[in-house]
Every structure is written in C-alpha cells, then in structure tokens.
Design an enzyme around this catalytic site. Structure first.
Site, PDB file in Angstrom:
ATOM      1  N   HIS A 189       3.303   1.507  -2.452  1.00  0.00           N
ATOM      2  CA  HIS A 189       4.061   0.602  -3.328  1.00  0.00           C
ATOM      3  C   HIS A 189       4.934   1.353  -4.331  1.00  0.00           C
ATOM      4  CE1 HIS A 189       2.902  -3.638  -2.548  1.00  0.00           C
ATOM      5  NE2 HIS A 189       1.933  -3.047  -1.873  1.00  0.00           N
ATOM      6  N   HIS A 237      -3.424   8.310   0.056  1.00  0.00           N
ATOM      7  CA  HIS A 237      -3.398   6.857  -0.149  1.00  0.00           C
ATOM      8  C   HIS A 237      -3.693   6.111   1.144  1.00  0.00           C
ATOM      9  CE1 HIS A 237      -2.475   2.988  -1.862  1.00  0.00           C
ATOM     10  NE2 HIS A 237      -1.717   2.730  -0.811  1.00  0.00           N
TER      11      HIS A 237
END
Length: 558
Positions: A189, A237
């Site tokens: 993101h 991530h």
C-alpha cells in the site's frame, strides 16, 4: 342546491369550527418545561447534552502546535514524541511546515538504509497497521515503549483506516528519535497507485494538502524492502518470487520507484502462501495469484527450498488479515520450525472483521506472540464526507415523497371520477394541436402541470439513487451488488456488524479490495457509467410509475 340531509346549515357548522379553533388558540395549554441539558436515548437511558456521550473518545484538539510545543528542545532536531502522541490521539493536526519536516527528516534516514536490513534480537515484529492510529498506540502498550524496545514494522501503514497520516507522522517521528532501533519496511500500500484508489490521498488532501501527499510518496519509495533478523529470519511484507534465489537478489533491486506490476519487487510486496500451504496438490513452486490479480502464490516446497538454500529458519511476513492476528504455517522438515509466519497488527480490521491483532516478540531464542484487541476511535463517514453532504440525498428523497403524498390526497368522489375517465375503451389522448401550444390555453396549462408532476417523480427517483450512493461503503463491497444491505451505514458500526457476522464473512466481502486495483481513469469511467445507468433507470421507473401517471392526469384535468 343539494340538501345537507338534515344535518343543519353548512354555514353554522363552519362557524362552530372557527369558534372552536379561536377558543383553542386563546386558551392554549402551557407547554411543558423541557430540560434541554438532558437527552433520552432510544433505549430509555438519559445522557447529558453538556458532556460527550462517547467518553472513551476524547474531544478533538482544535489548535495547531507552536514550534516550542512541537520540538523536544531548543535545538529543533527532534520532535516531542509524547506531545505528538497525545495531540494525534485527540485528532490534532500539525502545521504544514511541521508535517513536511517530519516526513523529510524521516526520508533522509530511510534513503540511507540498504534494501535488505540486518538486525539482531531482541526485537518486536509488527504487521499491517492500515491507518488504525488508536490501535497503533495499543500496539506500543503491548509491545513495549519504543525508547526501550526494538521494533521492525513490515509495511502497510496507510489506507483503509481513516487515521493513516497520523500513523505515518508518528512512526516517522519515532524513526527520527530511534534510527538504530526502529525499522520500517515497505508494504504494497505504500505506493501511488493504491493510495490514490483507496483513502490515503483523499485523507492527506482533507487534513493537510497535496504537498504532504507528494512528500509521503517520495518517502515511501525510500522504504527498505526486506530485513534479515538475527541471521535466521527473512522479514518481508508479501512473499517469495520465482526471481528470488538468494538474498543478493533483494540487495540488487532498484527500490527508489513506484512498484511495478510484475517482477521481484512486485512479488516481495504482493505474494501470498497458497491457501492449502503444506497440503498442496500441485508440484509447482509458484502459481498465479488470482486473488490479488498480480504476483504469485508460493508453495510449501518453494519456501523450504529457499530457506535451505539461504540457510534461514523461517519467513516472517504480513499482508493478510488473520482472525487470531497471526498464523503459523507447516514446519520445515529439517528444523521443525514454521516455514512461514504471518503477523497482522490491525485489530477489528475496517471495524468489521472482529479479528484480534498480534505482534511477535523474539528474545533469547524464544518467540512469543502477543495479541491485543481494538481500541475505541472517532468515527468518520466514508471518504471523509461531512454530514450535510452525506444526508442531503436522504432529505431530498423524503421531501419529494412528502410532496407527492400531499398532491396525491384526494376524495373518494375524485377517485371515482378519475376511474371513469380511464375506463377501458376510452379514447386515446388527442395529439397536440396548434391551440395546445398557446401558453394561455387550458390544454397547455394542463400539460405543464402534468409534466411538473412527472418531473417531481423523476427527481424523487434521482434522490433515491443519490441516497443509495451515500449508503455505499466504499471500503467494503459485497460480492453481489457492490454495497452492504440498505440502511446498514445509517445504523453505524452495529448495523454493519449485523450484516457481517464473522471474520470469514468480512474476508469474503472484502476480497475484491485485496486485488491490485484498476487505474484512476478506469475507476472514473466505471463510476460515471454506473451513475449514468442508475439515473437512466430512475427516470425510466418514474416514467412508468402508474401512481404518478394517475396523479399527473388527475391534477392536470381538475
């Protein structure tokens, strides 16, 4: 003249009514005294209008701090962490210069770090935060004071939650204070594409300015991509990639850019373990990730092969919401340690998942999982809408409904006359003649009245469309219609909880928002098409509404 069937003169009856009305006005009962400092709730409980009903949520801070409040001391080299923590907790905002200072100073530190960080234990590893600032404060309570505890965050600080800029500013301020004991990795993101599609860009513009957003975008491109913790654990991530063979492959990435939609950098941020990880029926190491719309699912065999080749113990990742806040995957054959671990640190994700959050504490070769629940927070309407913009369609719809109801009021005699004029076999309406075009003609005026009534009907339908748009929850879209059941947003968190009763329900509902989103132009085009179709449908329904047609015909001929 018709007789009144022995009921007396009509004049006397009306005079009596007028006298009664005058008497009622002259001898009006005194209004009961109302204590406006007390409000009775729907459940019968009483609350003071002089105090906050939700005492768990503090009153907003209405001031921007001076530099004396913002900085820790006169050297102006570090922000005052304790002040920022409390100021953001009360939804306080900084000046533009102060916010830019934090982001730019943090960016300098991030830019100087390598793609692949290396750190020793003890350390606390944290997963997705997603703009849940109040839960981030709880995380530090559970994980330990950053002044005394080493932290590694695995990315996804922004979007979905409505306090993303507070999370960024506070974490970057901590980075300035503790550059050697607090580390921040990049999540999927932290990029322009997703922050434009979801809420972060809108939030920056609403609370600060586009300059703050641009500074954040530059800073996100400086975030490291991975870390090796205690020479045993690869922390990233997302997941593995067909292009990731050794740790040097990560070191050689050009990270100072917007993430591509394919390749090693994309996979590190986007990849997931297979859903049946450890019990796969496929022998492939990597399978296309249809859930995300990009990158790959990686298999148990792929994870074991990578760990053995690089002499590592496990992969620690984030990226996926977990009901318990974490998930341990199948152990490796050689070490007996979980091959993959997922950590998720946003409790009650989106206010509907009802999940716990977790952090992973690694110390003295012992790994502990600390779970925590959500913290009450201020409420924002979708897309930072103000209550007037959000509620106008509801008001407009009700007003037009009331207007139509008033116009529809008629006697039984009028209804009989109307049904007689519309009985089967009646002649078709005459085509407009030259006389009908005369503004002073009765036909012209009747047609104008009829058109106005139909226009009100169309307006009512348009307000209905706008009201449905206001009810749309932009973050949660059901598989079957793009919105939660009508009215759930008006009921707030409780209504949404009733519509989505479990973690699995919420995950399925939200699945399409886990994909790589379409481009901005595609989104605008889709929204325009949806709105045009809805308005066209509203107009068509109004034109085919028999009650409206009857009403317009009756009023135009009366």
């Amino acid at each position: 003249m018709e007789s009144n069937n022995g009921t007396g003169a009509p004049g006397a009856f009306h005079t009596q009514q007028v006298d009664n009305a005058i008497r009622a006005i002259q001898h009006k009962r005194p209004l009961p005294e109302i204590d406006f400092t007390i409000h009775t709730m729907e459940d019968g409980s009483q609350v003071s209008t002089m105090e906050r009903v939700c005492k768990d949520v503090q009153a907003p801070a209405m001031f921007k701090p001076s530099d004396e409040q913002f900085f820790e001391d006169e050297t102006h080299t570090k922000p005052d962490i304790q002040f920022l923590k409390q100021h953001f907790y009360r939804e306080g905002r900084l000046t533009e210069e102060q916010a830019l200072w934090i982001i730019r100073e943090g960016t300098k530190l991030l830019r100087a770090e390598p793609n692949l960080l290396e750190m020793d234990a003890p350390i606390t590893v944290c997963g997705d935060v997603h703009g849940q600032y109040y839960d981030l404060m709880k995380l530090f309570e559970v994980g330990g004071d950053p002044a005394e505890t080493r932290y590694l965050f695995l990315g996804d600080y922004v979007d979905r939650g409505y306090f993303s800029i507070e999370c960024v500013l506070y974490l970057w301020a901590l980075k300035i204070h503790y550059p050697k004991t607090l580390w921040l990795l990049r999540g999927n993101h932290e990029c322009r594409h997703l922050t434009d599609y979801f809420t972060f860009k809108l939030e920056c513009k609403h609370k600060y300015s586009e300059a703050i957003y641009e500074a954040c975008m530059e800073s996100f491109c400086c975030l490291p991509l991975a870390a090796v913790m205690n020479k045993q654990f690869l922390c990233i991530h997302g997941g593995l990639s067909p292009e990731l063979h050794t740790l040097d492959d990560i070191r050689n990435i050009d990270r100072f850019r917007e993430p591509p939609t394919q390749g090693l950098m994309c996979d590190i941020l986007w990849a997931d373990p297979l859903e049946d990880f450890g019990q796969e029926k496929t022998t492939d190491f990597f399978v296309h990730n249809h859930v995300r719309g990009c990158s790959y699912f990686f298999s148990y065999s792929a994870a074991c092969h990578f760990l053995e080749k690089n002499n590592l113990l496990s992969i620690i990742r984030a990226h996926e919401a977990q009901d318990a806040g974490y998930r341990m995957y199948r152990k490796t054959r050689t070490t007996g340690f979980p091959s993959v671990m997922t950590i998720f640190s946003a409790p009650n994700y989106l206010d509907v998942y009802n999940n716990k959050a977790a952090v992973l504490k690694y110390e003295n070769n012992v790994m502990n999982i600390r779970q925590f629940n959500c913290t009450p927070h201020p409420y924002w309407l979708p897309n930072f809408m103000d209550v007037f913009t959000w509620s106008l369609p509801f008001v407009g719809e009700k007003i037009t409904d009331m207007l139509i109801a008033i116009l529809s009021t008629c006697s039984e005699e009028e209804l009989r006359e109307d049904s007689a004029t519309t009985s089967p076999g009646s002649a078709s309406p005459a085509l407009p003649s030259a006389a009908n075009q005369d503004p002073d003609s009765i036909e012209f005026k009747r047609r104008a009245i009829k058109n106005k009534i139909l226009a009100i009907g169309r307006l009512s339908r348009v307000f209905q469309v706008l009201r449905e748009e206001s009810e749309r929850v932009t973050e949660l879209k059901t598989v079957s219609g793009g919105r939660l059941p009508a009215g759930t947003l008006m009921l707030g968190a409780e209504g949404i909880k009733n519509a989505i009763s479990s973690f699995e329900d919420a995950r399925k509902v939200d699945l399409q928002n886990e994909r790589l989103p379409p481009s901005h132009d595609e989104v605008v085009k889709m929204q325009d098409e949806e709105r045009a179709q809805a308005l066209e449908r509203a107009t068509r329904e109004a034109d085919n509404d028999k009650k409206l047609q009857t009403l317009s015909r009756r009023l135009s001929t009366s």
